[in-house]
Design an enzyme around this catalytic site. Structure first.
Site, PDB file in Angstrom:
ATOM      1  N   CYS A   2       5.016 -55.587  74.515  1.00  0.00           N
ATOM      2  CA  CYS A   2       5.269 -56.940  74.199  1.00  0.00           C
ATOM      3  C   CYS A   2       3.818 -57.570  73.783  1.00  0.00           C
ATOM      4  O   CYS A   2       2.810 -57.067  74.216  1.00  0.00           O
ATOM      5  CB  CYS A   2       5.799 -58.118  75.073  1.00  0.00           C
ATOM      6  SG  CYS A   2       7.457 -57.160  75.793  1.00  0.00           S
ATOM      7  N   ARG A  27       3.551 -55.260  68.268  1.00  0.00           N
ATOM      8  CA  ARG A  27       3.693 -54.661  69.944  1.00  0.00           C
ATOM      9  C   ARG A  27       5.174 -54.878  69.959  1.00  0.00           C
ATOM     10  O   ARG A  27       5.651 -54.659  70.911  1.00  0.00           O
ATOM     11  CB  ARG A  27       2.976 -55.416  70.726  1.00  0.00           C
ATOM     12  CG  ARG A  27       1.404 -55.463  70.605  1.00  0.00           C
ATOM     13  CD  ARG A  27       0.841 -56.339  71.402  1.00  0.00           C
ATOM     14  NE  ARG A  27       0.695 -55.755  72.851  1.00  0.00           N
ATOM     15  CZ  ARG A  27      -0.182 -55.399  73.278  1.00  0.00           C
ATOM     16  NH1 ARG A  27      -1.191 -54.888  72.683  1.00  0.00           N
ATOM     17  NH2 ARG A  27      -0.248 -54.678  74.538  1.00  0.00           N
ATOM     18  N   TRP A  75       9.585 -56.595  72.729  1.00  0.00           N
ATOM     19  CA  TRP A  75      10.185 -55.533  72.523  1.00  0.00           C
ATOM     20  C   TRP A  75      10.964 -55.096  73.706  1.00  0.00           C
ATOM     21  O   TRP A  75      10.603 -54.964  74.777  1.00  0.00           O
ATOM     22  CB  TRP A  75       9.152 -54.397  72.332  1.00  0.00           C
ATOM     23  CG  TRP A  75       9.786 -52.915  72.021  1.00  0.00           C
ATOM     24  CD1 TRP A  75      10.266 -52.583  70.464  1.00  0.00           C
ATOM     25  CD2 TRP A  75       9.974 -51.939  72.631  1.00  0.00           C
ATOM     26  NE1 TRP A  75      10.758 -51.367  70.665  1.00  0.00           N
ATOM     27  CE2 TRP A  75      10.477 -51.033  72.001  1.00  0.00           C
ATOM     28  CE3 TRP A  75       9.823 -51.464  73.967  1.00  0.00           C
ATOM     29  CZ2 TRP A  75      11.004 -49.756  72.312  1.00  0.00           C
ATOM     30  CZ3 TRP A  75      10.248 -50.495  74.532  1.00  0.00           C
ATOM     31  CH2 TRP A  75      10.927 -49.339  73.734  1.00  0.00           C
ATOM     32  N   ASN A 101       4.689 -58.318  80.185  1.00  0.00           N
ATOM     33  CA  ASN A 101       4.515 -57.283  79.247  1.00  0.00           C
ATOM     34  C   ASN A 101       4.705 -56.019  80.480  1.00  0.00           C
ATOM     35  O   ASN A 101       3.646 -56.175  81.293  1.00  0.00           O
ATOM     36  CB  ASN A 101       3.451 -56.923  78.641  1.00  0.00           C
ATOM     37  CG  ASN A 101       3.386 -55.690  77.751  1.00  0.00           C
ATOM     38  OD1 ASN A 101       4.698 -55.105  77.579  1.00  0.00           O
ATOM     39  ND2 ASN A 101       2.233 -55.233  77.267  1.00  0.00           N
ATOM     40  N   GLY A 102       5.717 -55.213  80.580  1.00  0.00           N
ATOM     41  CA  GLY A 102       5.882 -54.177  81.577  1.00  0.00           C
ATOM     42  C   GLY A 102       7.155 -54.311  82.113  1.00  0.00           C
ATOM     43  O   GLY A 102       8.071 -54.861  81.609  1.00  0.00           O
ATOM     44  N   GLU A 488       6.666 -34.379  61.781  1.00  0.00           N
ATOM     45  CA  GLU A 488       6.386 -35.656  61.226  1.00  0.00           C
ATOM     46  C   GLU A 488       7.121 -36.176  60.145  1.00  0.00           C
ATOM     47  O   GLU A 488       7.416 -37.489  60.191  1.00  0.00           O
ATOM     48  CB  GLU A 488       4.738 -35.964  60.943  1.00  0.00           C
ATOM     49  CG  GLU A 488       4.133 -37.111  60.261  1.00  0.00           C
ATOM     50  CD  GLU A 488       4.501 -38.234  61.274  1.00  0.00           C
ATOM     51  OE1 GLU A 488       4.908 -38.273  62.186  1.00  0.00           O
ATOM     52  OE2 GLU A 488       4.123 -39.418  60.410  1.00  0.00           O
ATOM     53  N   LYS A 492       9.190 -39.602  60.364  1.00  0.00           N
ATOM     54  CA  LYS A 492       8.974 -40.723  59.316  1.00  0.00           C
ATOM     55  C   LYS A 492      10.499 -41.221  58.807  1.00  0.00           C
ATOM     56  O   LYS A 492      10.467 -42.198  58.793  1.00  0.00           O
ATOM     57  CB  LYS A 492       8.042 -40.468  58.232  1.00  0.00           C
ATOM     58  CG  LYS A 492       6.655 -40.569  58.544  1.00  0.00           C
ATOM     59  CD  LYS A 492       6.171 -41.867  58.427  1.00  0.00           C
ATOM     60  CE  LYS A 492       5.111 -42.170  59.421  1.00  0.00           C
ATOM     61  NZ  LYS A 492       5.256 -42.218  60.849  1.00  0.00           N
ATOM     62  N   GLU A 495      12.409 -42.945  61.513  1.00  0.00           N
ATOM     63  CA  GLU A 495      11.883 -44.301  61.609  1.00  0.00           C
ATOM     64  C   GLU A 495      12.165 -45.639  60.771  1.00  0.00           C
ATOM     65  O   GLU A 495      12.540 -46.636  61.319  1.00  0.00           O
ATOM     66  CB  GLU A 495      10.318 -44.183  61.631  1.00  0.00           C
ATOM     67  CG  GLU A 495       9.986 -43.634  63.099  1.00  0.00           C
ATOM     68  CD  GLU A 495       8.113 -43.557  62.901  1.00  0.00           C
ATOM     69  OE1 GLU A 495       7.608 -43.866  63.812  1.00  0.00           O
ATOM     70  OE2 GLU A 495       7.798 -43.253  62.035  1.00  0.00           O
ATOM     71  N   HIS A 511      17.869 -19.970  65.451  1.00  0.00           N
ATOM     72  CA  HIS A 511      18.313 -20.007  66.562  1.00  0.00           C
ATOM     73  C   HIS A 511      19.074 -21.134  66.977  1.00  0.00           C
ATOM     74  O   HIS A 511      19.038 -21.645  68.053  1.00  0.00           O
ATOM     75  CB  HIS A 511      17.095 -19.927  67.605  1.00  0.00           C
ATOM     76  CG  HIS A 511      16.180 -18.826  67.381  1.00  0.00           C
ATOM     77  ND1 HIS A 511      16.447 -17.489  67.923  1.00  0.00           N
ATOM     78  CD2 HIS A 511      15.086 -18.424  66.729  1.00  0.00           C
ATOM     79  CE1 HIS A 511      15.523 -16.568  67.601  1.00  0.00           C
ATOM     80  NE2 HIS A 511      14.548 -17.191  66.722  1.00  0.00           N
ATOM     81  N   LYS A 610       4.980 -51.221  67.181  1.00  0.00           N
ATOM     82  CA  LYS A 610       3.553 -50.296  66.742  1.00  0.00           C
ATOM     83  C   LYS A 610       2.980 -49.644  67.844  1.00  0.00           C
ATOM     84  O   LYS A 610       2.410 -48.435  67.720  1.00  0.00           O
ATOM     85  CB  LYS A 610       2.776 -51.142  65.999  1.00  0.00           C
ATOM     86  CG  LYS A 610       1.652 -50.183  65.483  1.00  0.00           C
ATOM     87  CD  LYS A 610       1.334 -50.620  63.813  1.00  0.00           C
ATOM     88  CE  LYS A 610       0.370 -49.604  63.320  1.00  0.00           C
ATOM     89  NZ  LYS A 610       0.843 -48.300  62.918  1.00  0.00           N
TER      90      LYS A 610
HETATM   91  C1  G6P Z   1       4.476 -45.976  68.613  1.00  0.00           C
HETATM   92  C2  G6P Z   1       4.540 -46.098  67.109  1.00  0.00           C
HETATM   93  C3  G6P Z   1       4.224 -44.563  66.285  1.00  0.00           C
HETATM   94  C4  G6P Z   1       2.812 -44.170  67.001  1.00  0.00           C
HETATM   95  C5  G6P Z   1       2.993 -44.113  68.537  1.00  0.00           C
HETATM   96  C6  G6P Z   1       1.659 -43.772  69.115  1.00  0.00           C
HETATM   97  O1  G6P Z   1       5.831 -45.274  68.620  1.00  0.00           O
HETATM   98  O2  G6P Z   1       5.549 -46.384  66.397  1.00  0.00           O
HETATM   99  O3  G6P Z   1       3.717 -44.878  65.039  1.00  0.00           O
HETATM  100  O4  G6P Z   1       2.532 -42.920  66.746  1.00  0.00           O
HETATM  101  O5  G6P Z   1       3.451 -45.166  69.083  1.00  0.00           O
HETATM  102  O6  G6P Z   1       0.812 -44.561  68.942  1.00  0.00           O
HETATM  103  P1  G6P Z   1      -0.657 -44.732  69.159  1.00  0.00           P
HETATM  104  O7  G6P Z   1      -1.269 -46.266  68.843  1.00  0.00           O
HETATM  105  O8  G6P Z   1      -0.965 -44.316  70.609  1.00  0.00           O
HETATM  106  O9  G6P Z   1      -1.028 -43.780  68.145  1.00  0.00           O
END
Ligand code: G6P
Length: 615
Positions: A2, A27, A75, A101-102, A488, A492, A495, A511, A610
């Site tokens: 957060c 965050r 969050w 936060n935590g 990836e 994407k 997400e 498999h 993020k």
């Molecule tokens: C979150 C974000 C991702 C990111 C990951 C790692 O899950 O939504 O887009 O790849 O964190 O983040 P970092 O800041 O450690 O690259």
């Protein structure tokens, strides 16, 4: 994880706190709130589920006035994202206010004990026990700082906490336990700020003091006193950060994500600037303090990361193995930190994190350091915890990334790892001068090739998004360096479009996942003209033989592929080690246009954040 923002000074606190929360929204953004105390010691809270705009309109309808403020953008971990669960949280008297936060790992036990003593709770959060604990200690005669410190000692887990009390409107106490995201104090003139990270402070001040784990700050409008959590005074160094405030303009693009995809040639160029030596060509990584002797004595490289960044490290590890002839692995940091890995002084642990704040990545790096490893951070944020905590840092230099789904930092992190691999290979004698020079010359081509990749397929993404948007699920297949790009691509799509997708090494499909193949499960096949091209063609045939639909991501000029698949997205011809960075472009744009077609909030997708600062 957060965002926390606090203000003490002479200005109206609420608008400043709100602006601070906006800078921290990456965050978490499922609810937000602000508490303000006026000079008379009157404390009021406004909070609202949903994005920050909801809190902004609430504050327009019901303004708050006062010079001391504390805000939070959430969050959710414990308790749904509702008004009641939004922070700040109060104690039973309504006089102690806390943002957090935590995760309070022992909150059930604490809540039970407090409830038995007559405390009543109004939320389903773990956080709410904290103001109640502090209030109990205040009632026993402790000062606010003491009460916060003693309450913190009862909490298990990693935390960043900020607290105010109506009875002392000129004081804010902030503390940090472990790595649940940072807390930094910002120094103004007759005013002070507290925030989860440095970029949130930078528009207001460049004079900052980040708290180390186990430290607390007792802040007043005139300054602050730093203590350890066992009550000793410390002189936490004040630093001046030379960094521009987050450049938040979308630059004419509809979404930050699109802007960030489109600026990849430029961000790759920034990453390379100053790192390419030309006579003879070599990767100049002057930031690395390690001697050639140390680099030669390494026995393994361990890359640590999460999410998109972890997929980037899979490319980095393979490239390192190839160029430096060193055993290299890409580790899910959240698993690594709990599995008692083999680490020693000959291990180089590379923590890769866009934000430099991801809790699992930081802990994994500290664990490796504890085992004797040399540590290197690859991050986009100077002054982040990863930067501060590692022996050395290589910055991604991608510029601020605002879209929650990582794009340009994905490419830049792979690029930094490519340079690192070439540097290691050369230093260790695995690459001749000429071979190292050839890699540097190839890396220098990336910005122009990214530009070409962005030019290709204009209009095709929109058509494909419309054609495939009804699909129930997607499979993404790749081999070699494109296996991580398949993963990836699936991530994407999940997400931002919320369509289920799985990415895997193409041979793995046989498999099990092959059972999913039908006319409604499009398969995105990364089939560039590389050493594994023919193997990929075989996998495509397997899909087609079962009535599957294939969208190929192929090398421009490979006309023969068109007859074998249903649709094609092109990537410019490129050297093999640049292929993952270029193939990232079509998977990003395919996900982007699908999400736009669905009308989704591309920059702030549901349930995500993020930066994940809790484990
Ligand atoms: C979150 C974000 C991702 C990111 C990951 C790692 O899950 O939504 O887009 O790849 O964190 O983040 P970092 O800041 O450690 O690259």
């Amino acid at each position: 994880m957060c965002g926390i923002f606090g203000y003490l000074g002479h200005q109206d606190a609420a608008p400043l706190v709100l602006a601070g929360l906006e800078r921290l929204a990456y965050r978490g953004y499922d609810s937000a709130g602000v508490a303000v105390i006026d000079r008379a010691g009157h404390l009021e809270v406004r909070k609202s589920a949903g994005k920050l705009a909801n809190l902004t309109s609430l504050l327009e309808r019901e303004p708050l006035s006062g010079n001391a403020g504390l805000g939070h953008t959430r969050w959710a971990t414990h308790g749904a994202p509702t008004d009641a669960n939004a922070h700040p949280h109060l104690d039973g008297t309504g006089e102690v206010v806390v943002v957090h936060n935590g995760i309070v790992e022992n909150y059930i036990e604490l809540k039970g004990r407090l409830a038995a003593e007559g405390h009543t709770f109004t939320s389903a959060t773990d956080t709410e026990v904290i103001p109640h604990l502090i209030q109990e200690l205040l009632a026993q005669g402790h000062t606010l700082a003491e009460a916060v410190r003693l309450a913190a000692a009862e909490l298990r887990g990693a935390h960043a906490i900020a607290c105010m009390h109506a009875g002392s409107p000129g004081t804010l106490v902030a503390l940090r336990i472990g790595n649940a995201g940072g807390v930094s104090v910002g120094f103004g003139s007759g005013e002070m700020f507290v925030a989860s990270d440095l970029p949130a402070l930078l528009p207001l001040t460049t004079s900052v003091a980040p708290l180390a784990p186990g430290e607390m700050a007792v802040v007043t409008p005139e300054g602050c006193e730093m203590l350890t959590l066992d009550g000793r005074r410390v002189d936490t160094a004040r630093q001046t950060i030379a960094m521009n405030p987050v450049a938040a303009a979308r630059g004419g693009h509809r979404h930050f994500m699109l802007k960030e995809i489109m600026e990849q040639p430029e961000s790759a160029m920034s990453c390379l600037r100053g790192r390419l030596g030309f006579t003879p060509p070599s990767a100049v990584l002057g930031e690395l303090p390690f001697t050639s002797e140390e680099l030669r004595s390494l026995s393994r490289v361990v890359f640590l990361g999460m999410g998109t960044t972890q997929y980037a490290t899979r490319v980095g590890a393979r490239t390192t193995e190839l160029l430096a002839r060193l055993p290299a692995s890409a580790e899910d940091a959240s698993e690594y930190r709990y599995r008692e890995p083999v680490v020693d002084e000959r291990t180089l642990a590379v923590a890769v994190s866009q934000s430099g704040e991801t809790a699992d990545t930081l802990e994994a790096m500290h664990l490796a350091a504890g085992g004797g490893a040399r540590t290197l951070a690859i991050t986009n944020v100077a002054g982040s915890q990863a930067d501060r905590g590692a022996d050395a840092t290589l910055l991604m230099h991608a510029g601020p990334e605002i879209g929650v789904a990582s794009t340009k930092t994905f490419v830049n992190s792979m690029l930094v790892m490519y340079l690192l691999a070439a540097h290691l290979g050369h230093a260790r004698g695995a690459l001749t001068d000429a071979a190292a020079a050839a890699h540097v010359e190839e890396a220098a081509r990336l910005p122009a090739l990214l530009g070409e990749a962005l030019e290709l397929n204009r209009g095709v993404y929109e058509r494909l998004a419309a054609a495939y948007v009804k699909a129930r699920r997607f499979l993404f297949l790749g081999r070699g360096l494109l296996d991580p790009i398949a993963r990836e691509g699936a991530l994407k799509l999940k997400e931002i479009s919320y369509i289920h997708a799985e990415g895997m090494a193409a041979a793995e499909m046989k498999h099990g996942p092959i059972a999913l193949i039908d006319g409604e499960t499009p398969v995105v096949a990364l089939v560039l003209r590389d050493a594994l091209y023919e193997k990929m063609l075989g996998n495509i045939s397997e899909v087609k033989a079962r009535g599957g639909v294939v969208i190929a991501i192929a090398t421009a000029g490979d006309d023969s592929i068109e007859a074998q698949v249903d649709d094609v997205l092109w990537v410019p011809p490129c050297p093999p080690l640049l292929a993952p960075m270029l193939a990232a472009v079509p998977v990003q744009l395919f996900a982007y246009h699908t999400a736009v077609h669905l009308g989704n909030d591309v920059d702030q997708p549901r349930n995500l954040a993020k930066s994940v600062t809790v484990e």
